[in-house]
Scaffold this active site. Structure first.
Site, PDB file in Angstrom:
ATOM      1  N   GLY A   1       3.047  -2.914   8.525  1.00  0.00           N
ATOM      2  CA  GLY A   1       3.280  -3.195   9.940  1.00  0.00           C
ATOM      3  C   GLY A   1       4.746  -3.518  10.178  1.00  0.00           C
TER       4      GLY A   1
ATOM      5  N   THR B   1       0.826  -1.211   0.000  1.00  0.00           N
ATOM      6  CA  THR B   1       0.000   0.000   0.000  1.00  0.00           C
ATOM      7  C   THR B   1       0.859   1.260   0.000  1.00  0.00           C
ATOM      8  OG1 THR B   1      -1.702  -1.177   1.237  1.00  0.00           O
ATOM      9  CG2 THR B   1      -1.815   1.221   1.274  1.00  0.00           C
TER      10      THR B   1
ATOM     11  N   GLU C   1      -6.004  -5.799   4.113  1.00  0.00           N
ATOM     12  CA  GLU C   1      -6.052  -7.006   3.273  1.00  0.00           C
ATOM     13  C   GLU C   1      -7.246  -6.985   2.345  1.00  0.00           C
ATOM     14  OE1 GLU C   1      -3.094  -8.809   3.983  1.00  0.00           O
ATOM     15  OE2 GLU C   1      -3.647  -8.946   1.875  1.00  0.00           O
TER      16      GLU C   1
HETATM   17  C1  LIG Z   1      -5.368 -13.096  10.816  1.00  0.00           C
HETATM   18  C2  LIG Z   1      -4.377 -12.365  10.059  1.00  0.00           C
HETATM   19  C3  LIG Z   1      -3.151 -13.123  10.123  1.00  0.00           C
HETATM   20  C4  LIG Z   1      -2.066 -12.676   9.591  1.00  0.00           C
HETATM   21  C5  LIG Z   1      -2.060 -11.392   8.859  1.00  0.00           C
HETATM   22  C6  LIG Z   1      -0.887 -10.574   9.218  1.00  0.00           C
HETATM   23  C7  LIG Z   1      -0.988  -9.355   9.644  1.00  0.00           C
HETATM   24  C8  LIG Z   1      -2.296  -8.662   9.880  1.00  0.00           C
HETATM   25  C9  LIG Z   1      -2.137  -7.172   9.883  1.00  0.00           C
HETATM   26  C10 LIG Z   1      -2.101  -6.394   8.766  1.00  0.00           C
HETATM   27  C11 LIG Z   1      -1.929  -7.014   7.437  1.00  0.00           C
HETATM   28  C12 LIG Z   1      -2.403  -6.135   6.344  1.00  0.00           C
HETATM   29  C13 LIG Z   1      -1.768  -6.193   5.167  1.00  0.00           C
HETATM   30  C14 LIG Z   1      -2.300  -5.502   3.993  1.00  0.00           C
HETATM   31  O1  LIG Z   1      -3.292  -4.801   4.054  1.00  0.00           O
HETATM   32  S1  LIG Z   1      -1.432  -5.834   2.574  1.00  0.00           S
HETATM   33  C15 LIG Z   1      -2.244  -4.891   1.355  1.00  0.00           C
HETATM   34  C16 LIG Z   1      -3.589  -5.515   0.990  1.00  0.00           C
HETATM   35  N1  LIG Z   1      -4.123  -4.853  -0.132  1.00  0.00           N
HETATM   36  C17 LIG Z   1      -5.174  -5.321  -0.788  1.00  0.00           C
HETATM   37  O2  LIG Z   1      -5.801  -6.290  -0.431  1.00  0.00           O
HETATM   38  C18 LIG Z   1      -5.538  -4.567  -2.030  1.00  0.00           C
HETATM   39  C19 LIG Z   1      -6.996  -4.811  -2.369  1.00  0.00           C
HETATM   40  N2  LIG Z   1      -7.219  -4.568  -3.767  1.00  0.00           N
HETATM   41  C20 LIG Z   1      -7.120  -5.564  -4.640  1.00  0.00           C
HETATM   42  O3  LIG Z   1      -6.821  -6.681  -4.313  1.00  0.00           O
HETATM   43  C21 LIG Z   1      -7.432  -5.079  -6.027  1.00  0.00           C
HETATM   44  O4  LIG Z   1      -8.506  -4.205  -5.955  1.00  0.00           O
HETATM   45  C22 LIG Z   1      -7.849  -6.189  -6.948  1.00  0.00           C
HETATM   46  C23 LIG Z   1      -6.594  -6.862  -7.312  1.00  0.00           C
HETATM   47  C24 LIG Z   1      -8.801  -7.104  -6.235  1.00  0.00           C
HETATM   48  C25 LIG Z   1      -8.571  -5.627  -8.146  1.00  0.00           C
HETATM   49  O5  LIG Z   1      -7.755  -4.671  -8.670  1.00  0.00           O
HETATM   50  P1  LIG Z   1      -7.819  -4.303 -10.227  1.00  0.00           P
HETATM   51  O6  LIG Z   1      -9.038  -3.494 -10.447  1.00  0.00           O
HETATM   52  O7  LIG Z   1      -6.539  -3.798 -10.681  1.00  0.00           O
HETATM   53  O8  LIG Z   1      -7.944  -5.681 -10.949  1.00  0.00           O
HETATM   54  P2  LIG Z   1      -9.225  -6.316 -11.545  1.00  0.00           P
HETATM   55  O9  LIG Z   1      -9.278  -5.928 -12.972  1.00  0.00           O
HETATM   56  O10 LIG Z   1     -10.394  -6.029 -10.662  1.00  0.00           O
HETATM   57  O11 LIG Z   1      -8.874  -7.832 -11.365  1.00  0.00           O
HETATM   58  C26 LIG Z   1      -7.869  -8.364 -12.200  1.00  0.00           C
HETATM   59  C27 LIG Z   1      -8.101  -9.829 -12.309  1.00  0.00           C
HETATM   60  O12 LIG Z   1      -7.359 -10.432 -11.265  1.00  0.00           O
HETATM   61  C28 LIG Z   1      -8.212 -11.197 -10.436  1.00  0.00           C
HETATM   62  N3  LIG Z   1      -7.708 -11.082  -9.090  1.00  0.00           N
HETATM   63  C29 LIG Z   1      -7.594  -9.957  -8.389  1.00  0.00           C
HETATM   64  N4  LIG Z   1      -7.049 -10.233  -7.176  1.00  0.00           N
HETATM   65  C30 LIG Z   1      -6.809 -11.557  -7.149  1.00  0.00           C
HETATM   66  C31 LIG Z   1      -6.274 -12.436  -6.152  1.00  0.00           C
HETATM   67  N5  LIG Z   1      -5.872 -11.992  -4.961  1.00  0.00           N
HETATM   68  N6  LIG Z   1      -6.159 -13.734  -6.451  1.00  0.00           N
HETATM   69  C32 LIG Z   1      -6.591 -14.173  -7.660  1.00  0.00           C
HETATM   70  N7  LIG Z   1      -7.130 -13.419  -8.657  1.00  0.00           N
HETATM   71  C33 LIG Z   1      -7.223 -12.103  -8.367  1.00  0.00           C
HETATM   72  C34 LIG Z   1      -9.558 -10.581 -10.617  1.00  0.00           C
HETATM   73  O13 LIG Z   1     -10.584 -11.509 -10.284  1.00  0.00           O
HETATM   74  C35 LIG Z   1      -9.531 -10.258 -12.084  1.00  0.00           C
HETATM   75  O14 LIG Z   1      -9.692 -11.471 -12.781  1.00  0.00           O
HETATM   76  P3  LIG Z   1     -10.690 -11.518 -14.035  1.00  0.00           P
HETATM   77  O15 LIG Z   1     -12.051 -11.248 -13.455  1.00  0.00           O
HETATM   78  O16 LIG Z   1     -10.510 -12.893 -14.575  1.00  0.00           O
HETATM   79  O17 LIG Z   1     -10.233 -10.408 -14.953  1.00  0.00           O
HETATM   80  C1  LIG Z   2      -4.384  -1.461  10.569  1.00  0.00           C
HETATM   81  C2  LIG Z   2      -3.938  -1.541   9.139  1.00  0.00           C
HETATM   82  C3  LIG Z   2      -2.818  -2.275   8.816  1.00  0.00           C
HETATM   83  C4  LIG Z   2      -2.373  -2.323   7.496  1.00  0.00           C
HETATM   84  N1  LIG Z   2      -1.241  -3.035   7.200  1.00  0.00           N
HETATM   85  C5  LIG Z   2      -0.770  -3.019   5.925  1.00  0.00           C
HETATM   86  C6  LIG Z   2       0.442  -3.693   5.611  1.00  0.00           C
HETATM   87  O1  LIG Z   2       1.075  -4.285   6.482  1.00  0.00           O
HETATM   88  N2  LIG Z   2       0.893  -3.666   4.333  1.00  0.00           N
HETATM   89  C7  LIG Z   2       0.205  -3.003   3.340  1.00  0.00           C
HETATM   90  O2  LIG Z   2       0.648  -3.013   2.196  1.00  0.00           O
HETATM   91  N3  LIG Z   2      -0.973  -2.355   3.606  1.00  0.00           N
HETATM   92  C8  LIG Z   2      -1.461  -2.352   4.876  1.00  0.00           C
HETATM   93  N4  LIG Z   2      -2.638  -1.705   5.162  1.00  0.00           N
HETATM   94  C9  LIG Z   2      -3.303  -0.921   4.109  1.00  0.00           C
HETATM   95  C10 LIG Z   2      -4.576  -1.580   3.633  1.00  0.00           C
HETATM   96  O3  LIG Z   2      -4.282  -2.690   2.850  1.00  0.00           O
HETATM   97  C11 LIG Z   2      -5.387  -0.539   2.840  1.00  0.00           C
HETATM   98  O4  LIG Z   2      -5.786   0.465   3.732  1.00  0.00           O
HETATM   99  C12 LIG Z   2      -6.609  -1.173   2.191  1.00  0.00           C
HETATM  100  O5  LIG Z   2      -6.195  -2.014   1.120  1.00  0.00           O
HETATM  101  C13 LIG Z   2      -7.592  -0.128   1.650  1.00  0.00           C
HETATM  102  O6  LIG Z   2      -6.968   0.718   0.729  1.00  0.00           O
HETATM  103  P1  LIG Z   2      -7.026   2.308   0.989  1.00  0.00           P
HETATM  104  O7  LIG Z   2      -6.634   2.574   2.368  1.00  0.00           O
HETATM  105  O8  LIG Z   2      -6.296   2.958  -0.132  1.00  0.00           O
HETATM  106  O9  LIG Z   2      -8.576   2.662   0.868  1.00  0.00           O
HETATM  107  P2  LIG Z   2      -9.344   3.059  -0.489  1.00  0.00           P
HETATM  108  O10 LIG Z   2      -9.208   1.982  -1.489  1.00  0.00           O
HETATM  109  O11 LIG Z   2      -8.972   4.425  -0.855  1.00  0.00           O
HETATM  110  O12 LIG Z   2     -10.864   2.996   0.063  1.00  0.00           O
HETATM  111  C14 LIG Z   2     -11.540   4.174   0.494  1.00  0.00           C
HETATM  112  C15 LIG Z   2     -13.005   4.035   0.087  1.00  0.00           C
HETATM  113  O13 LIG Z   2     -13.062   3.963  -1.348  1.00  0.00           O
HETATM  114  C16 LIG Z   2     -13.873   2.876  -1.738  1.00  0.00           C
HETATM  115  N5  LIG Z   2     -13.382   2.308  -3.006  1.00  0.00           N
HETATM  116  C17 LIG Z   2     -12.103   2.151  -3.400  1.00  0.00           C
HETATM  117  N6  LIG Z   2     -12.032   1.552  -4.595  1.00  0.00           N
HETATM  118  C18 LIG Z   2     -13.309   1.324  -4.976  1.00  0.00           C
HETATM  119  C19 LIG Z   2     -13.908   0.710  -6.111  1.00  0.00           C
HETATM  120  N7  LIG Z   2     -13.176   0.228  -7.133  1.00  0.00           N
HETATM  121  N8  LIG Z   2     -15.257   0.618  -6.152  1.00  0.00           N
HETATM  122  C20 LIG Z   2     -16.009   1.079  -5.123  1.00  0.00           C
HETATM  123  N9  LIG Z   2     -15.501   1.684  -4.020  1.00  0.00           N
HETATM  124  C21 LIG Z   2     -14.174   1.795  -3.957  1.00  0.00           C
HETATM  125  C22 LIG Z   2     -13.709   1.862  -0.621  1.00  0.00           C
HETATM  126  O14 LIG Z   2     -14.840   0.965  -0.578  1.00  0.00           O
HETATM  127  C23 LIG Z   2     -13.653   2.748   0.618  1.00  0.00           C
HETATM  128  O15 LIG Z   2     -14.974   3.007   1.057  1.00  0.00           O
HETATM  129  C24 LIG Z   2      -3.094  -1.632   6.481  1.00  0.00           C
HETATM  130  C25 LIG Z   2      -4.235  -0.902   6.807  1.00  0.00           C
HETATM  131  C26 LIG Z   2      -4.673  -0.861   8.129  1.00  0.00           C
HETATM  132  C27 LIG Z   2      -5.904  -0.077   8.470  1.00  0.00           C
END
Ligand SMILES: CC/C=C\C/C=C\C/C=C\C/C=C/C(=O)SCCNC(=O)CCNC(=O)[C@H](O)C(C)(C)COP(=O)(O)OP(=O)(O)OC[C@H]1O[C@@H](n2cnc3c(N)ncnc32)[C@H](O)[C@@H]1OP(=O)(O)O
Ligand SMILES: Cc1cc2nc3c(=O)[nH]c(=O)nc-3n(C[C@H](O)[C@H](O)[C@H](O)COP(=O)(O)OP(=O)(O)OC[C@H]3O[C@@H](n4cnc5c(N)ncnc54)[C@H](O)[C@@H]3O)c2cc1C
Length: 644
Positions: free
Chosen positions: A189, A150, A432
């Site tokens: 983190g 992110t 996530e």
């Molecule tokens: C209990 C927890 C234990 C351990 C955890 C440890 C620590 C916990 C504390 C904090 C951890 C936090 C970490 C984070 O937050 S890391 C950052 C996480 N970020 C995200 O999750 C980003 C979310 N956004 C997305 O994933 C994208 O929006 C997405 C990729 C879903 C879509 O983006 P985009 O619009 O560019 O692509 P699309 O055109 O929608 O999709 C492309 C294509 O790819 C397929 N797809 C997308 N994601 C996946 C996947 N993960 N696996 C498989 N396939 C995937 C999607 O379905 C599309 O396919 P198709 O429909 O065939 O075109």
């Molecule tokens: C406690 C915590 C720990 C984290 N740890 C990590 C980490 O270790 N590593 C890491 O990489 N990231 C980490 N993150 C980041 C986290 O993965 C992002 O905050 C999360 O993926 C959401 O993205 P954003 O913050 O940009 O929100 P945004 O995507 O900007 O979302 C803001 C609003 O926009 C809306 N929105 C966005 N896109 C769309 C769409 N296509 N259609 C409709 N609505 C939409 C959402 O629904 C939401 O209401 C952490 C976040 C938190 C809160």
């Protein structure tokens, strides 16, 4: 010193349970071995006085809290290493086990991301040679990492990430750079002060061409001095709603060079001369996110079970009000409103735990398939991981809040532990994969499935009912199986409604993107209903499956918990059930569904009365007065509203 005496009311409640507590404990732990392992580790931890706070952490400064969390993390990890060396009966280095141990300290561990994402990414995305070099060091915490994906400007839209990794064939290096302020990594983190390595997700450039986001393993701090390396800007992002000791940080690169071999090359590669070798699927880069989403479902269950236990125990010991003059104040557990708040939290913790186990098995099977080069199940598992992560974390967080509120003022105390549990579960709804975004990802899959269903194409298991739903008219009787079919009917109805919504907006002149956006509230609803149907069905089927090998007394109570869960959600979604339509794929007629026998016409169908007599909360047994759910639907003829 006064010996802590267990509350009389609690003892009395505990004396009323009707089944073997150890049997339930084993069931929750996944078997006797699971209980033994858990107890071994808990026994190691519980007697270490340094893990217990002299001063409540709320009175410590941000720096003191962090240092306290680091101290506890080190103690826990040393205990694990010693335990593995001594017994090796506990697979301490399985990330999920390590994660579970780290969560035994009240504070979120600054090395949580190391175990929860850095190690799993090496497992999932590093080549064999790279695992040889880095995995052991990571497991023994000789290197401490995080997962930096992110950025300030982008969290959801991965294709919009701005950090660049440009290959230089003259030196066989990648040059990492943060071209803008919004490209700074923000949130990872452990990044603030703890990690000396990280997985960096960046846009890969080679020979002037962009190949999209890829993962790189990057050392950011000196192994000896722990100071940031030249070209690295890193620090703490500051206070948050919760997760205060997760040590979330920021990270910027100024033309920072890493060896070519630091690109994680299990899936795609860049050769020495800069040629790019494509992976079987770009989606494999997203693999770590899918794993963590799968883990989050079980974690949501675990956090909720903690809150439900606190609330149930408090409800047994708290006495309040005097409904009958002159009588003793009753336990608040005897108020049906209190039961209605707490028991669904208990039932949901079991529902999510069993669904999390089912999803983990599906994920394990997928990873085996991926190793064989078979990606067939990837789309469905992605859709499942997205909606189950979203719904489980949201349900868990809102029910944790409900449990807090059920404890009145004392639930608002830090010492209740609700604030810590709430802060952790609130984060999970966002990280996530943000809640709405995840449900829209699942909706993407459901729209494709609906089109295939209309064409009569056999669908993957969790959506197969969309085709068969109208062929075999279900026998609508008042049973849990009928309710599950009802949830299927609701899901089909909502999927169809959303698909029709997109079609309507396209017919009115919008392009697909605008039509999708205009129908997106319905798309989210369709995913929610699809996911609820999965949880209801999985919970019920898992209980039926396990009941066959457990004592009758325990089976009865767990069955009642699953019936409570089904009934609760029928009432929560009664509007959808009233409106549910079964639309034969030929789209020729509408009819409302009835839970009465299919032959009845225009008459009030039988009420659905679920009479839950007793629910068990670990050692606390309480009895629910008649939790009567009267649920009726009406059947109509196709075009005749009928007289109901
Ligand atoms: C209990 C927890 C234990 C351990 C955890 C440890 C620590 C916990 C504390 C904090 C951890 C936090 C970490 C984070 O937050 S890391 C950052 C996480 N970020 C995200 O999750 C980003 C979310 N956004 C997305 O994933 C994208 O929006 C997405 C990729 C879903 C879509 O983006 P985009 O619009 O560019 O692509 P699309 O055109 O929608 O999709 C492309 C294509 O790819 C397929 N797809 C997308 N994601 C996946 C996947 N993960 N696996 C498989 N396939 C995937 C999607 O379905 C599309 O396919 P198709 O429909 O065939 O075109
Ligand atoms: C406690 C915590 C720990 C984290 N740890 C990590 C980490 O270790 N590593 C890491 O990489 N990231 C980490 N993150 C980041 C986290 O993965 C992002 O905050 C999360 O993926 C959401 O993205 P954003 O913050 O940009 O929100 P945004 O995507 O900007 O979302 C803001 C609003 O926009 C809306 N929105 C966005 N896109 C769309 C769409 N296509 N259609 C409709 N609505 C939409 C959402 O629904 C939401 O209401 C952490 C976040 C938190 C809160």
């Amino acid at each position: 010193m006064a010996v802590n005496k267990v509350n009389e009311d609690l003892l009395r409640e505990r004396a009323r349970y009707t089944f073997n507590i150890e049997e339930l404990t084993n069931f929750i732990d996944g078997g006797e071995e699971g209980t033994r392992n858990r107890r071994e580790v808990e026994d190691m931890v519980i007697h270490v006085k340094e893990l217990h706070d002299e001063v409540p952490e709320d009175y410590l400064s941000h720096k003191e809290r962090y240092e306290n969390a680091v101290k506890k993390g080190c103690i826990l990890i040393d205990l694990l290493k010693e335990h593995v060396l001594r017994h090796s009966s506990f697979d301490a280095y399985k990330p999920s086990n390590m994660y579970r141990v780290l969560s035994m300290a009240k504070e979120v561990s600054p090395v949580l991301l190391h175990m929860g994402m850095f190690v799993p990414t090496i497992f999932g995305q590093a080549s064999a040679e790279q695992q040889e070099e880095w995995l052991h060091k990571a497991l023994m915490l000789e290197i401490i990492g995080t997962y930096a994906q992110t950025e300030l400007g982008h969290g959801t839209f991965l294709r919009g990430l701005e950090t660049t990794a440009t290959y230089d064939p003259s030196t066989e290096e990648f040059v990492l750079h943060s071209p803008t302020l919004t490209s700074y990594k923000w949130w990872p983190g452990g990044l603030g002060q703890t990690a000396n390595h990280c997985i960096v997700v960046a846009q890969l450039y080679s020979r002037e061409k962009c190949y999209g986001v890829h993962a790189f393993l990057v050392q950011i701090r000196d192994s000896e001095t722990h100071m940031p390396l030249p070209g690295i800007k890193v620090g703490d992002i500051g206070p948050k709603l919760g997760f205060q000791t997760a040590n979330n940080g920021f990270l910027g690169f100024d033309h920072f060079r890493i060896p070519r071999k630091n690109m994680l090359m299990r899936n795609a590669q860049v050769l020495k001369d800069g040629r790019y070798v494509k992976s079987k699927s770009d989606k494999l880069t997203y693999g770590t996110m899918m794993l963590v989403r799968v883990m989050i479902v079980s974690d949501a269950a675990y956090e909720l079970s903690r809150a439900a236990t606190i609330a149930a125990r408090y409800s047994a010991v708290r006495r309040q009000s005097m409904p009958r003059p002159g009588q003793p104040e009753p336990q608040i557990l005897d108020y049906v409103t209190q039961q209605h708040k707490v028991f669904i939290a208990i039932a949901t913790s079991h529902a999510l735990r069993l669904t999390g186990g089912w999803l983990w098995d599906a994920y394990s099977s997928l990873t085996h398939d991926l190793d064989q080069g078979n990606l067939d199940q990837l789309p469905e598992l992605h859709a499942l991981a997205c909606c189950l992560k979203a719904i489980s974390s949201r349900d868990s967080n809102s029910l944790v809040e409900q449990c807090r509120m059920s404890c009145g003022g004392h639930g608002y105390m830090s010492s209740s532990n609700f604030p810590t549990i709430y802060g952790a579960t609130a984060a999970t709804v966002t990280y996530e994969g943000e809640y709405t975004v995840m449900l829209l990802q699942t909706a993407r899959y459901l729209m494709k499935a609906w089109k295939e269903a209309l064409g009569g194409i056999v669908l993957t298991p969790t959506v197969a009912y969309m085709v068969t739903y109208n062929k075999a008219k279900p026998a609508w009787v008042n049973t849990p199986e009928a309710i599950i079919q009802g949830f299927h009917a609701v899901a089909v109805g909502k999927v169809k409604e959303a698909a029709d919504g997109i079609e309507y907006h396209q017919n009115s002149g919008k392009d697909y993107e605008d039509a999708w956006n205009a129908a997106s509230v319905m798309l989210v609803k369709a995913s929610e209903c699809y996911c609820r149907a999965i949880i209801c069905e999985t919970f019920w089927k898992e209980i039926q499956k396990h009941s066959r090998s457990m004592s009758r007394n325990l089976a009865v109570v767990l069955q009642q918990l699953s019936e409570l869960y089904l009934s609760y959600w029928v009432l929560e979604r009664s509007g959808d059930f009233f409106q549910v339509r079964t639309v034969p794929l030929t789209r020729t007629k509408f009819e409302f569904v009835s839970f009465a026998s299919p032959k009845c016409h225009c008459q009030m169908c039988t009420g659905f009365v679920a009479h839950i007599t007793s629910v068990v909360v670990l050692a606390v047994q309480v009895s629910i007065q008649n939790l009567t759910l009267t649920f009726c639907t009406r059947k109509r003829n196709e075009f005749d509203i009928g007289s109901c």
